[in-house]
Structures are given as C-alpha cells and as structure tokens.
Motif scaffolding. Structure first.
Motif, PDB file in Angstrom:
ATOM      1  N   LEU A  80       0.818  -1.198   0.000  1.00 13.03           N
ATOM      2  CA  LEU A  80       0.000   0.000   0.000  1.00 13.03           C
ATOM      3  C   LEU A  80       0.863   1.266   0.000  1.00 13.03           C
ATOM      4  CD1 LEU A  80      -2.934  -0.933   2.414  1.00 13.03           C
ATOM      5  CD2 LEU A  80      -3.025  -0.619  -0.072  1.00 13.03           C
ATOM      6  N   THR A  81       2.012   1.179   0.655  1.00  9.16           N
ATOM      7  CA  THR A  81       2.921   2.323   0.661  1.00  9.16           C
ATOM      8  C   THR A  81       3.382   2.645  -0.751  1.00  9.16           C
ATOM      9  OG1 THR A  81       3.685   1.778   2.893  1.00  9.16           O
ATOM     10  CG2 THR A  81       5.083   3.230   1.562  1.00  9.16           C
ATOM     11  N   MET A  82       3.738   1.603  -1.541  1.00 14.32           N
ATOM     12  CA  MET A  82       4.168   1.824  -2.920  1.00 14.32           C
ATOM     13  C   MET A  82       3.004   2.273  -3.801  1.00 14.32           C
ATOM     14  SD  MET A  82       7.280   1.489  -2.695  1.00 14.32           S
ATOM     15  CE  MET A  82       7.575   1.801  -4.430  1.00 14.32           C
ATOM     16  N   VAL A  83       1.797   1.715  -3.509  1.00 12.25           N
ATOM     17  CA  VAL A  83       0.617   2.129  -4.272  1.00 12.25           C
ATOM     18  C   VAL A  83       0.361   3.619  -4.079  1.00 12.25           C
ATOM     19  CG1 VAL A  83      -1.892   1.914  -4.449  1.00 12.25           C
ATOM     20  CG2 VAL A  83      -0.459  -0.135  -4.334  1.00 12.25           C
ATOM     21  N   SER A  84       0.568   4.103  -2.865  1.00 12.60           N
ATOM     22  CA  SER A  84       0.349   5.530  -2.600  1.00 12.60           C
ATOM     23  C   SER A  84       1.317   6.396  -3.406  1.00 12.60           C
ATOM     24  CB  SER A  84       0.492   5.822  -1.102  1.00 12.60           C
ATOM     25  OG  SER A  84       1.844   5.622  -0.681  1.00 12.60           O
ATOM     26  N   LEU A  85       2.563   5.929  -3.598  1.00 12.63           N
ATOM     27  CA  LEU A  85       3.534   6.660  -4.416  1.00 12.63           C
ATOM     28  C   LEU A  85       3.070   6.722  -5.880  1.00 12.63           C
ATOM     29  CD1 LEU A  85       6.253   8.035  -4.971  1.00 12.63           C
ATOM     30  CD2 LEU A  85       7.281   5.752  -5.133  1.00 12.63           C
ATOM     31  N   VAL A  86       2.602   5.574  -6.392  1.00 14.06           N
ATOM     32  CA  VAL A  86       2.129   5.534  -7.785  1.00 14.06           C
ATOM     33  C   VAL A  86       0.937   6.474  -7.968  1.00 14.06           C
ATOM     34  CG1 VAL A  86       1.077   4.072  -9.546  1.00 14.06           C
ATOM     35  CG2 VAL A  86       2.984   3.208  -8.166  1.00 14.06           C
ATOM     36  N   ILE A  87       0.038   6.471  -6.979  1.00 10.39           N
ATOM     37  CA  ILE A  87      -1.139   7.359  -7.059  1.00 10.39           C
ATOM     38  C   ILE A  87      -0.706   8.816  -7.137  1.00 10.39           C
ATOM     39  CG2 ILE A  87      -3.108   8.244  -5.747  1.00 10.39           C
ATOM     40  CD1 ILE A  87      -3.540   5.387  -4.718  1.00 10.39           C
ATOM     41  N   ALA A  88       0.292   9.192  -6.334  1.00 13.55           N
ATOM     42  CA  ALA A  88       0.759  10.583  -6.332  1.00 13.55           C
ATOM     43  C   ALA A  88       1.331  10.974  -7.693  1.00 13.55           C
ATOM     44  CB  ALA A  88       1.798  10.778  -5.231  1.00 13.55           C
ATOM     45  N   ILE A  89       2.190  10.115  -8.258  1.00 14.90           N
ATOM     46  CA  ILE A  89       2.839  10.459  -9.538  1.00 14.90           C
ATOM     47  C   ILE A  89       1.817  10.486 -10.670  1.00 14.90           C
ATOM     48  CG2 ILE A  89       4.504   9.670 -11.253  1.00 14.90           C
ATOM     49  CD1 ILE A  89       6.213   8.604  -8.937  1.00 14.90           C
ATOM     50  N   VAL A  90       0.971   9.434 -10.743  1.00 13.52           N
ATOM     51  CA  VAL A  90      -0.001   9.368 -11.838  1.00 13.52           C
ATOM     52  C   VAL A  90      -1.015  10.498 -11.724  1.00 13.52           C
ATOM     53  CG1 VAL A  90      -1.847   7.987 -12.852  1.00 13.52           C
ATOM     54  CG2 VAL A  90       0.291   6.888 -12.168  1.00 13.52           C
ATOM     55  N   GLY A  91      -1.478  10.754 -10.514  1.00 11.95           N
ATOM     56  CA  GLY A  91      -2.464  11.814 -10.314  1.00 11.95           C
ATOM     57  C   GLY A  91      -1.912  13.182 -10.674  1.00 11.95           C
ATOM     58  N   CYS A  92      -0.667  13.456 -10.275  1.00  8.63           N
ATOM     59  CA  CYS A  92      -0.051  14.742 -10.637  1.00  8.63           C
ATOM     60  C   CYS A  92       0.137  14.845 -12.151  1.00  8.63           C
ATOM     61  CB  CYS A  92       1.297  14.896  -9.924  1.00  8.63           C
ATOM     62  SG  CYS A  92       1.157  15.209  -8.148  1.00  8.63           S
ATOM     63  N   GLY A  93       0.555  13.748 -12.798  1.00  7.99           N
ATOM     64  CA  GLY A  93       0.720  13.770 -14.251  1.00  7.99           C
ATOM     65  C   GLY A  93      -0.578  14.065 -14.966  1.00  7.99           C
ATOM     66  N   TYR A  94      -1.672  13.408 -14.513  1.00  3.17           N
ATOM     67  CA  TYR A  94      -2.979  13.639 -15.129  1.00  3.17           C
ATOM     68  C   TYR A  94      -3.418  15.086 -14.933  1.00  3.17           C
ATOM     69  CZ  TYR A  94      -8.014  13.567 -15.865  1.00  3.17           C
ATOM     70  OH  TYR A  94      -9.283  13.852 -16.298  1.00  3.17           O
ATOM     71  N   GLY A  95      -3.254  15.607 -13.714  1.00  2.00           N
ATOM     72  CA  GLY A  95      -3.679  16.976 -13.435  1.00  2.00           C
ATOM     73  C   GLY A  95      -2.881  17.997 -14.223  1.00  2.00           C
ATOM     74  N   PHE A  96      -1.565  17.778 -14.300  1.00  2.00           N
ATOM     75  CA  PHE A  96      -0.733  18.719 -15.068  1.00  2.00           C
ATOM     76  C   PHE A  96      -1.113  18.701 -16.554  1.00  2.00           C
ATOM     77  CE2 PHE A  96       2.971  18.409 -11.814  1.00  2.00           C
ATOM     78  CZ  PHE A  96       2.357  19.388 -11.037  1.00  2.00           C
ATOM     79  N   ALA A  97      -1.302  17.513 -17.092  1.00  2.00           N
ATOM     80  CA  ALA A  97      -1.670  17.410 -18.516  1.00  2.00           C
ATOM     81  C   ALA A  97      -3.002  18.092 -18.782  1.00  2.00           C
ATOM     82  CB  ALA A  97      -1.726  15.943 -18.932  1.00  2.00           C
ATOM     83  N   ALA A  98      -3.968  17.877 -17.890  1.00  2.00           N
ATOM     84  CA  ALA A  98      -5.275  18.504 -18.066  1.00  2.00           C
ATOM     85  C   ALA A  98      -5.177  20.020 -17.950  1.00  2.00           C
ATOM     86  CB  ALA A  98      -6.256  17.959 -17.014  1.00  2.00           C
ATOM     87  N   ALA A  99      -4.313  20.499 -17.047  1.00  2.00           N
ATOM     88  CA  ALA A  99      -4.180  21.940 -16.845  1.00  2.00           C
ATOM     89  C   ALA A  99      -3.620  22.633 -18.077  1.00  2.00           C
ATOM     90  CB  ALA A  99      -3.277  22.218 -15.642  1.00  2.00           C
TER      91      ALA A  99
END
Length: 694
Positions: A83-102
C-alpha cells in the motif's frame, strides 16, 4: 488549534522540519518543470509533464512519508509495503494527469480543474498511505477534519496550478509555490488532526524508533535526489536551449555559406551607424557590391565552385575590415558594406581596398578566375537620411557602375534618381504598348553575297511612343526583359510577323530574334507550333535567332527546347557569333542552320588585319561544319567585296537595305536603297530579343 496542537505535541519537530524542506524543494522543482512543459509542444511537452509529475508526486509522497514517521502515536507502528508503494504511484499518476489537463487550456478553467485533480490525487495518496500505516491501537477518524483536508488540497492545488499557468500577477511563480506547499502541508496535518489513536496491546511488533528516524532521513535523501535530477534536467535543457538559441541567432544574423553578417545584421548595423553619425556629426557610406562574372563560374564550373569562390571572397573581405567598417553578404553574389568616416580620404582608402580585393584572381582547384565587381556608393546624409534611401541609392550607383565598362566604382548622383524614375515610367507605358497599338515591325533584307538575291528578312521591333516618338530598342527591350513584359511582346512579334509573311507574294524567309527570357516559357515549342498553324506560315519560312548567352543560362533545357522547335521544321540561327561566350562546344552541342557573324567585326574588317582574320576563320569554320554564315553590319561596298572574296554566304546591313515597314518595301520594291523583292501584305508582331530591336 487542533491542527497546531497535533503538530506541536504529536510530531517530532526535526522530522517535521525535514518534511517541510523536502516539500518546498520538491515543489519548487516540480513547478519549474511544469512551467517548462507549458513552453513546449508535442512530445517535448509530454516529456516535461512526465518529469514534473515524477518530481511533484515523489516530493509530495516523501513529505507525507517523513511526516508520518514524525507522528508519535505512543504505540508501536509498522507499514504495509504494498500500500505504501501504491500511494507513491497514485501521487505520480495523479499529478501527471492533473498537469496534462491543466495545459490543455480547454475549457477556460482547465488550469484550475487540473490543479484540483492534483490536489485530489494528493489527498488520495495520503489516505492510501494511512491505510498502509499499522499502529498497535485503534484509529478513530473525525469526518469533518477529513473533509476539510480534502477541500484544502483541492482548492489550494487549483489555485497553485492556476497561478503557475496563467501568471496573472508579478511573482506568480512564488505565489504558486506557496499555495502548492500549503496544499500538501495543509492536507497532511489537517488529516493527521482528524485521526486519534487509542493504544491497545494487540501484540503488533513495532519498528525501532531509531530505524524510523533513519528511514525518514533516507526518504528525504531520495526526495532531494529526485528534486536534484529535475534540476539537472532543467539545467541541461536550459543549456541546450541557450546553445540552440545562440545557433539560431547566429543563423538569423549571419550568412550560412560565408559566415559574413547577412541582410538583417546589415540593416541593424546601418540603423545604428546612422543614429551615431547624427549625434556625432560624422558621415556614413553605404556600398552596394555585385560580382561581375560570378554566373560564369556557376555555369562553367558548377555551383560547388561558385560556393567556394564566394567563401574565398568573403574571407578576403573580412580581412579588410577595420574599426568603423562593416561588410555583409546580402544576396547570391551581392555584398554590402558600411564605412563610418569624417575624412573623405578614409572612405576612398576603404573603397580602394575593397576594389583591390574583389579583383584578385580566385583559385578554384586547377582553374583561376578573376571575377571583379561593380561598386556603388551612397553617403549619409547627402544621399539620404534613412537606411532604405541609402541602400536604394547605393544600388542605383552600383547598377550604373555595372553598365559602364570603364569603371568599377560609381558614387551616387542625384540625376540617377531621375533616370530611375524615367525608367519606371517607361516600363509602365510599355505595359500598354500592345493594347494601344504602339508597336510596329520593320524588316531588314538579308541577301546572298555572291548573287545579291534576297534570302530573307530579319524582323525588327519598333515602339512608337505617344510622347517620345521612336524609342530605341536598346532602351526598352532590357526593360521588357527585366519586368517580364518580353513574354507578351515576344509572342506578339512572332504572331504578327508570321501573319504578315504568310500574305506575301513570294515565299521569303523571315528571321525572328528570341530573348533568353522567352525560354522561361512553359512550352515555347508548342506556342510556336500553334502560331504557325494559326497564321498558315510554312515552318521552313521561319528562322529563329538566339544568342549563345541564351544557351549558357540553362544549356540542357535550352538545347532540349531548340530540338523541339527544329523538329517542327523551323530553322535555328546562332546570333552575334564571335562575341561573348562564343565557343566551339556550342556548335558541337547543337546543329545550327546558320551562323550570324557579329556586326562589330565588319566595322573593322577594312582596317584591322585581326578583324579580317577572325572573319576568315569564322567563314572557314562554317564551311567545314557545312553551316552557312551571314555577316551583319555591312555598310560599305568594300566590306561587301571582302565578304565576296572570302566566300561568305549571306549578308545584311545598311548598304544592302535599311529596316523598313512592310508597306514601304512593297511600295518601292527593288531600288537603289533596298534590294527586297516586292511583296504585299500586313505586318505581324514577332518574338523579340535585343537584336530584334537593333
């Protein structure tokens, strides 16, 4: 107060500080990478978004993990690694999606919506990390604080990214950083305040506190390394961008072939020098330079040799530069120079140095060429007070130098403007000459030297100007060629001459000159064929005259067109032979039906043994190649006698007959001034070259 109390009493202050430093440094790098992505397009944009997402997601995750380790629940703790590693993946993927959308900019609130997605991803990362958090006790959650933490992350994330993209205020990048850090920190500590731990002895084997602190420092180190990697990427790109910019700047301001400054740099320098001269009361000379025989090198030795010659000349010119002097290449074989001076002798010295350099022979492998140049000079402020005026006047002077074979340098004079204006006005009038029926054809007889029989007539164009009267062909034909008018005029001449000749009582041949410009016609052979069909003139009665310079311009294409014309049954004569580019290779390349010996030899044949020897040589050459030779410019009986003694085939000139309109030849018939056979008919326009106008 609950949040502040949580930070003050339930966290290790040193680890909280470490988490804050990690967050600030990582956020700074992430936002800079995000701004770089905003400046790029295509795959580069995607690459920078990826780097920004990695930097942002990893720094947020490191901040969260260190802050979790700083939390002191007074009970043993452990972490679920998956779960600790999953949280890291969520942070990177979520930031990438948000930046691309912005950065999509559609809809108008895309930056804020993208930022909100980043904030939501941070919240999801945090609570996933909390699920990985194992404590020997019971965790109770305050839903109000949980909701508040998510709102803080989403709202501040939207504001931070909006500031980073839109930059509406001075210092927006710093405001964006503050908002982004507050989004991360506000989420984390508000969420931690939402949790309360009730210790229970469940038997969980906790991790040694010293190990946890070491883990926090290690995670911070990784976070700093990732941030440093982003900085390195940014610096490398900035360096590459700077080098690319410098290369583009060099290309934008310098000639790619010679390395000399180009037209843009020349204009900037001239503007600066004019401003300086106006302040200091000094003078500025603008020099237009055009190489005289550069085209010959390209034609005879190829473009590679031409490029080599240009580079050699450019190096020599560069070595001539002194303080207050500027030299640029502004076109194919055109250069320009600027000289700041107060003493006229300094300018004359500069001009002399340039002239000496330009007339030095250029060695090209096993070939040596002396090109020479024409130089025009205009001086500020006498000859113009703007760079456009000075450059224009320098060009006028340069063209005057080019037209005068006795000198290579010409200084601008005000009467040049008058000549230029008159030339432009003449060009405007010439455009309507056909429409207003101002053009007329004259015919000059061509006779057999041996028998005196008429062999044909050369078609010559005349322009009856409504105000100036008869305008010499030598004046208006070059203008027609420069402005492209020669195509329409030439077609008119050819069509009119063929139409007139078709009505004559005797099937006499007509000779029509072709201008080199006419060979730019998309399908000259087809045009001639159509005119012959339209007018009903037999192809054998039409002879087209070309100069060797026409062939030199584009030998392969021109010879192909000539073969097409000859296939129609039309004969081809080589005009002005013995001058300019005359070579045996031209006679070998194409089987001409006639050679026309230039009139300049006939004017000297009575007094010059050399001219007589050349005439004899050309006639012998014609006999050996079985090509008839016609001598132009016969003006005396002695000249005709010499031609008869040398067994010349044909001749034309004032002694044999002056050019006349067709109706005068028909009316007078054969008399003392004109040996033409009588014919009747109307005169058509013909295709014209410079000789046609003579």
């Amino acid at each position: 107060m609950r949040v502040l109390s949580c930070i003050a009493t339930e966290h290790n202050p040193w680890l909280v500080l470490l988490a804050a430093l990690t967050c600030i440094s990582g956020s700074w790098v992430a936002l800079d990478l995000f701004r770089r992505a905003d400046e790029r397009r295509g795959l580069q944009k995607s690459g920078w978004i990826f780097l920004a997402a990695v930097a942002a997601g990893s720094s947020v995750w490191c901040t969260h993990f260190i802050a979790m380790l700083a939390y002191e629940p007074k009970a043993p703790i452990a972490f679920d690694p998956l779960l600790t590693m999953v949280s890291l993946v969520i942070a990177i993927v979520g930031c990438g999606y948000g930046f691309a959308a912005a950065l999509m900019r559609i809809p108008p609130l895309a930056p804020e919506l993208g930022g909100g997605a980043v904030g939501l991803a941070i919240a999801l990362m945090h609570y996933t990390g909390m699920m990985a958090y194992r404590v020997d006790g019971v965790i109770a959650w305050n839903t109000d604080y949980v909701a508040a933490s998510v709102v803080i992350a989403v709202v501040l994330g939207a504001l931070a990214v909006g500031q980073a993209v839109r930059r509406p205020l001075a210092g927006s990048k710093y405001l964006a950083l503050v908002l982004f850090v507050l989004a991360v920190v506000g989420l984390h500590f508000t969420a931690m305040a939402a949790a309360s731990v009730t210790p229970m002895a469940t038997g969980l084997a906790g991790t040694d506190p010293d190990v946890l602190r070491a883990m926090a420092i290690a995670v911070a180190g990784v976070g700093f390394i990732i941030a440093a990697t982003g900085v390195a990427s940014y610096l490398i790109d900035a360096r590459s961008s700077l080098e690319s910019y410098q290369r583009l700047q060099h290309l934008a301001h310098n000639d790619a072939l010679t390395g000399l400054p180009n037209r843009v740099s020349f204009g900037d320098c001239l503007e600066s020098e004019i401003g300086r001269a106006a302040e200091e009361g000094s003078k500025v000379a603008v020099l237009g330079i055009d190489l005289d025989r550069f085209k010959e090198i390209n034609d005879l030795r190829g473009h590679q040799a031409g490029d080599q010659a240009l580079k050699t000349i450019a190096r020599r010119l560069s070595r001539q530069r002194k303080d207050g002097e500027f030299i640029a290449r502004v076109g194919g074989d055109e250069f320009a120079a600027i000289k700041r001076f107060t003493d006229q002798n300094d300018l004359l010295d500069f001009v002399a140095r340039l002239e000496t350099t330009l007339f030095e022979p250029v060695r090209l492998d096993d070939f040596e060429a002396a090109m020479g140049a024409s130089i025009g000079v205009a001086i500020y402020p006498e000859d113009g007070d703007s760079q456009e005026r000075l450059m224009s006047n320098a060009d006028l002077a340069m063209y005057r130098a080019k037209a005068d074979v006795t000198r290579a340098v010409c200084f601008y004079e005000s009467r040049m403007d008058e000549a230029s204006r008159a030339r432009r006005a003449l060009a405007q009038t010439l455009r309507r000459a056909i429409e207003l029926d101002q053009l007329e054809l004259h015919y000059q007889v061509q006779t057999s030297v041996e028998t005196g029989d008429v062999r044909g007539y050369e078609v010559l164009l005349r322009w009856n100007h409504p105000e100036r009267g008869q305008v010499p062909p030598s004046e208006f034909i070059p203008i027609a060629e420069e402005n492209g008018l020669i195509l329409a005029i030439g077609e008119w001449v050819l069509r009119t001459a063929c139409r007139q000749a078709a009505t004559w009582d005797t099937p006499t041949k007509i000779a029509v000159n072709l201008s080199p410009v006419q060979f730019a016609h998309a399908d000259l052979a087809r045009l001639i064929h159509e005119i012959l069909i339209e007018t009903g003139l037999a192809p054998s009665r039409l002879e087209l005259e070309i100069t060797e310079s026409t062939i030199i311009a584009d030998k392969t294409r021109t010879l192909h067109i000539l073969r097409q014309i000859r296939a129609l049954g039309v004969t081809i004569a080589l005009d002005d032979f013995g001058t300019g580019y005359s070579s045996l290779d031209t006679l070998r390349s194409f089987p001409f039906d006639k050679i026309k010996l230039d009139r300049s030899f006939m004017s000297e044949v009575e007094l010059s043994p050399q001219a007589k020897a050349i005439v004899r040589a050309v006639l012998t050459l014609g006999k050996s190649l079985d090509i008839p030779v016609l001598a132009e410019g016969v003006e005396t009986d002695d000249q005709l006698s010499i031609l008869r003694a040398e067994r010349c085939d044909e001749a034309q000139g004032f002694f044999l007959g002056h050019p006349k309109p067709v109706d005068q030849i028909f009316r007078h018939g054969k008399d003392s001034d004109d040996r033409a056979v009588p014919f009747a008919g109307r005169v058509p326009p013909a295709r014209v070259g410079r000789r046609v106008m003579a």
